[in-house]
Design a protein around this motif. Sequence first.
Motif, PDB file in Angstrom:
ATOM      1  N   GLY A   1     -31.954  -5.125  32.835  1.00  0.00           N
ATOM      2  CA  GLY A   1     -30.532  -5.596  32.883  1.00  0.00           C
ATOM      3  C   GLY A   1     -29.955  -4.380  32.601  1.00  0.00           C
ATOM      4  O   GLY A   1     -30.330  -2.838  32.371  1.00  0.00           O
ATOM      5  N   ILE A   2     -28.581  -4.091  33.664  1.00  0.00           N
ATOM      6  CA  ILE A   2     -27.909  -3.126  33.709  1.00  0.00           C
ATOM      7  C   ILE A   2     -26.431  -3.415  33.479  1.00  0.00           C
ATOM      8  O   ILE A   2     -26.011  -4.090  34.109  1.00  0.00           O
TER       9      ILE A   2
ATOM     10  N   PHE B   1     -35.218   4.952  34.340  1.00  0.00           N
ATOM     11  CA  PHE B   1     -34.701   4.576  35.569  1.00  0.00           C
ATOM     12  C   PHE B   1     -35.194   4.945  36.629  1.00  0.00           C
ATOM     13  O   PHE B   1     -35.399   4.687  37.894  1.00  0.00           O
ATOM     14  N   VAL B   2     -35.836   6.438  36.565  1.00  0.00           N
ATOM     15  CA  VAL B   2     -36.303   7.187  37.538  1.00  0.00           C
ATOM     16  C   VAL B   2     -37.685   6.811  37.633  1.00  0.00           C
ATOM     17  O   VAL B   2     -38.563   6.630  38.718  1.00  0.00           O
ATOM     18  N   ASN B   3     -38.552   6.723  36.527  1.00  0.00           N
ATOM     19  CA  ASN B   3     -39.993   6.587  36.625  1.00  0.00           C
ATOM     20  C   ASN B   3     -40.599   5.270  36.297  1.00  0.00           C
ATOM     21  O   ASN B   3     -41.810   4.924  36.781  1.00  0.00           O
ATOM     22  N   GLU B   4     -39.843   4.629  35.288  1.00  0.00           N
ATOM     23  CA  GLU B   4     -40.552   3.338  35.037  1.00  0.00           C
ATOM     24  C   GLU B   4     -39.919   2.099  35.807  1.00  0.00           C
ATOM     25  O   GLU B   4     -40.713   1.054  36.204  1.00  0.00           O
ATOM     26  N   MET B   5     -38.837   2.059  36.389  1.00  0.00           N
ATOM     27  CA  MET B   5     -38.285   0.967  37.200  1.00  0.00           C
ATOM     28  C   MET B   5     -38.873   0.915  38.414  1.00  0.00           C
ATOM     29  O   MET B   5     -39.285   2.260  39.250  1.00  0.00           O
ATOM     30  N   LYS B   6     -39.403   0.090  39.170  1.00  0.00           N
ATOM     31  CA  LYS B   6     -40.315   0.042  40.427  1.00  0.00           C
ATOM     32  C   LYS B   6     -39.836  -0.873  41.506  1.00  0.00           C
ATOM     33  O   LYS B   6     -39.022  -1.711  41.293  1.00  0.00           O
ATOM     34  N   VAL B   7     -40.098  -0.609  42.599  1.00  0.00           N
ATOM     35  CA  VAL B   7     -39.774  -1.287  43.739  1.00  0.00           C
ATOM     36  C   VAL B   7     -40.416  -2.829  43.633  1.00  0.00           C
ATOM     37  O   VAL B   7     -41.206  -2.711  43.368  1.00  0.00           O
ATOM     38  N   GLY B   8     -39.476  -3.830  43.830  1.00  0.00           N
ATOM     39  CA  GLY B   8     -40.293  -5.155  43.776  1.00  0.00           C
ATOM     40  C   GLY B   8     -39.581  -5.612  42.226  1.00  0.00           C
ATOM     41  O   GLY B   8     -39.591  -6.879  42.010  1.00  0.00           O
ATOM     42  N   ASP B   9     -39.383  -4.776  41.239  1.00  0.00           N
ATOM     43  CA  ASP B   9     -38.686  -5.194  40.028  1.00  0.00           C
ATOM     44  C   ASP B   9     -37.313  -6.005  40.479  1.00  0.00           C
ATOM     45  O   ASP B   9     -36.674  -5.664  41.303  1.00  0.00           O
ATOM     46  N   LEU B  10     -37.071  -6.812  39.502  1.00  0.00           N
ATOM     47  CA  LEU B  10     -35.865  -7.548  39.486  1.00  0.00           C
ATOM     48  C   LEU B  10     -34.647  -6.839  38.269  1.00  0.00           C
ATOM     49  O   LEU B  10     -34.817  -6.316  37.355  1.00  0.00           O
ATOM     50  N   VAL B  11     -33.457  -7.341  38.574  1.00  0.00           N
ATOM     51  CA  VAL B  11     -32.329  -6.680  38.057  1.00  0.00           C
ATOM     52  C   VAL B  11     -31.241  -7.703  37.832  1.00  0.00           C
ATOM     53  O   VAL B  11     -31.181  -8.541  38.441  1.00  0.00           O
ATOM     54  N   ALA B  12     -30.928  -7.858  36.457  1.00  0.00           N
ATOM     55  CA  ALA B  12     -29.774  -8.684  36.260  1.00  0.00           C
ATOM     56  C   ALA B  12     -28.429  -8.010  35.811  1.00  0.00           C
ATOM     57  O   ALA B  12     -28.431  -6.938  34.763  1.00  0.00           O
ATOM     58  N   PHE B  13     -27.431  -7.862  36.547  1.00  0.00           N
ATOM     59  CA  PHE B  13     -26.233  -7.189  36.437  1.00  0.00           C
ATOM     60  C   PHE B  13     -25.201  -8.015  35.943  1.00  0.00           C
ATOM     61  O   PHE B  13     -24.349  -8.692  36.934  1.00  0.00           O
ATOM     62  N   PRO B  14     -24.588  -8.100  34.497  1.00  0.00           N
ATOM     63  CA  PRO B  14     -23.498  -8.864  34.250  1.00  0.00           C
ATOM     64  C   PRO B  14     -22.209  -8.182  34.678  1.00  0.00           C
ATOM     65  O   PRO B  14     -21.946  -7.018  34.145  1.00  0.00           O
ATOM     66  N   ALA B  15     -21.377  -8.779  35.486  1.00  0.00           N
ATOM     67  CA  ALA B  15     -20.145  -8.413  35.923  1.00  0.00           C
ATOM     68  C   ALA B  15     -18.970  -8.507  34.867  1.00  0.00           C
ATOM     69  O   ALA B  15     -18.682 -10.090  34.807  1.00  0.00           O
ATOM     70  N   LYS B  16     -18.078  -7.673  34.422  1.00  0.00           N
ATOM     71  CA  LYS B  16     -17.121  -8.143  33.507  1.00  0.00           C
ATOM     72  C   LYS B  16     -15.887  -8.574  34.105  1.00  0.00           C
ATOM     73  O   LYS B  16     -15.335  -9.619  33.700  1.00  0.00           O
TER      74      LYS B  16
ATOM     75  N   GLY C   1     -26.300  -8.705  27.248  1.00  0.00           N
ATOM     76  CA  GLY C   1     -25.097  -7.873  26.644  1.00  0.00           C
ATOM     77  C   GLY C   1     -25.446  -6.539  25.746  1.00  0.00           C
ATOM     78  O   GLY C   1     -24.629  -6.324  24.888  1.00  0.00           O
ATOM     79  N   SER C   2     -26.772  -6.108  26.105  1.00  0.00           N
ATOM     80  CA  SER C   2     -27.116  -5.083  25.164  1.00  0.00           C
ATOM     81  C   SER C   2     -25.965  -3.924  25.313  1.00  0.00           C
ATOM     82  O   SER C   2     -25.578  -3.745  26.199  1.00  0.00           O
ATOM     83  N   ALA C   3     -26.072  -2.998  24.137  1.00  0.00           N
ATOM     84  CA  ALA C   3     -25.109  -2.004  24.215  1.00  0.00           C
ATOM     85  C   ALA C   3     -25.631  -0.738  24.902  1.00  0.00           C
ATOM     86  O   ALA C   3     -24.919   0.061  25.355  1.00  0.00           O
ATOM     87  N   LEU C   4     -26.837  -0.903  25.409  1.00  0.00           N
ATOM     88  CA  LEU C   4     -27.419   0.215  26.255  1.00  0.00           C
ATOM     89  C   LEU C   4     -26.987  -0.096  27.904  1.00  0.00           C
ATOM     90  O   LEU C   4     -26.774  -1.074  28.154  1.00  0.00           O
ATOM     91  N   SER C   5     -26.977   1.083  28.548  1.00  0.00           N
ATOM     92  CA  SER C   5     -26.711   1.020  29.835  1.00  0.00           C
ATOM     93  C   SER C   5     -27.932   0.332  30.796  1.00  0.00           C
ATOM     94  O   SER C   5     -27.674  -0.387  31.842  1.00  0.00           O
ATOM     95  N   LEU C   6     -29.121   0.695  30.439  1.00  0.00           N
ATOM     96  CA  LEU C   6     -30.265   0.104  30.949  1.00  0.00           C
ATOM     97  C   LEU C   6     -31.353  -0.377  30.159  1.00  0.00           C
ATOM     98  O   LEU C   6     -31.673   0.166  28.946  1.00  0.00           O
ATOM     99  N   PHE C   7     -31.887  -1.508  30.374  1.00  0.00           N
ATOM    100  CA  PHE C   7     -32.681  -1.861  29.196  1.00  0.00           C
ATOM    101  C   PHE C   7     -33.693  -2.895  29.886  1.00  0.00           C
ATOM    102  O   PHE C   7     -33.293  -3.602  31.181  1.00  0.00           O
TER     103      PHE C   7
END
Length: 339
Positions: free
Chosen positions: A9-10, A74-89, A139-145
């Motif tokens: 989530g980002i 973001f730099v080391n654990e996120m991998k190509v092929g992973d999926l991402v969910a981005f909630p647009a305000k 809706g996490s308070a973190l920018s990346l999770f």
Amino acid sequence: MEQDTTLWGIHAGKTGDAESLFIDNKIVALGWAEVGDLTSIPKTREAFKSHYLSKLPLTKPAALPGSAGQLFRFVNEMKVGDLVAFPAKHTKTIHLGEIIGEYQYSPGKSKGYPNQRAVKWLRELPRTHFSQGALYEIGSALSLFTVKTYSEEFFAAIESKSAPTPIPASEDKTVADVKHDVEESTSDFILKILAQETKGHPFADFVGNLLQTMGYRTRVSPPGVDGGIDIVAHRDELGFEPPIIKVQVKSSVGSIGDPVISQLYGKVAQSEFGLFVTLGTFTSQAVQFARAKHNLRLIDGDALVQLILEHYEQLDSKYKGLIPLRRMYIPETAGSDQE
């Protein structure tokens, strides 16, 4: 969907200021522009924390692991092929995509969000298509999770070739979970502040003020030896008319046992009432002892929070400043009052 696929989530900034950057440039990104290019930083959390602190030396110790840790992931654990969910305000939608690029430092695209990864956007769906629990998680308070609890719901939305059917609000089983999480977070917040800011005698002052909001007049014992009675509460101005309540308080978060409760009760006459208030809990023996006494009551941390919430608006302004809360509405499940 492969079992080892991570769903991230980002957020595009607290106000959604990077949303157009994400969508138009087909990227996800993090800010912290001050830290510069992270490509050559050793791939350890400690190295990231050291680098972060060297660039932002005024960072508070409590904030350092979280901020540096998000950049590390973001730099080391996120991998190509992973999926991402981005909630647009701004559009009230959820963008779902696949990470297709390694970490890049690209201040040319955005000075404010230079830490970037390329993404292939797969779907954009209204927030109403997802359960309340799934929305709460992203809706996490973190920018990346990482999204774990409701990840399958997002995986299913990505894999579905047709538009997923919105979950009827009346059938959303996750509403109760969200309600519980919000209440638990609020309770933890209140108890943490009281434990840190009213330790010792100040907690007696606070409980005295809380009792005043409930219609009692209170006399709080001065600091020092109090004979085991911290507060005397009564209804009339002079304190002669029953009921007279003798109160003992403990600002610790541990468990209070039977001996302590027995000592309080030994100072309570048959025509009086005893009240023990703690931020922590009571042992089962203490609870059983109190239940056998018609003029003895125990208030643990959870019960205290409920009283605070019920009488919050009547608290002294200094305590409302100490425990800043804002009235809000949360989803309620049908028939929950009967549970």
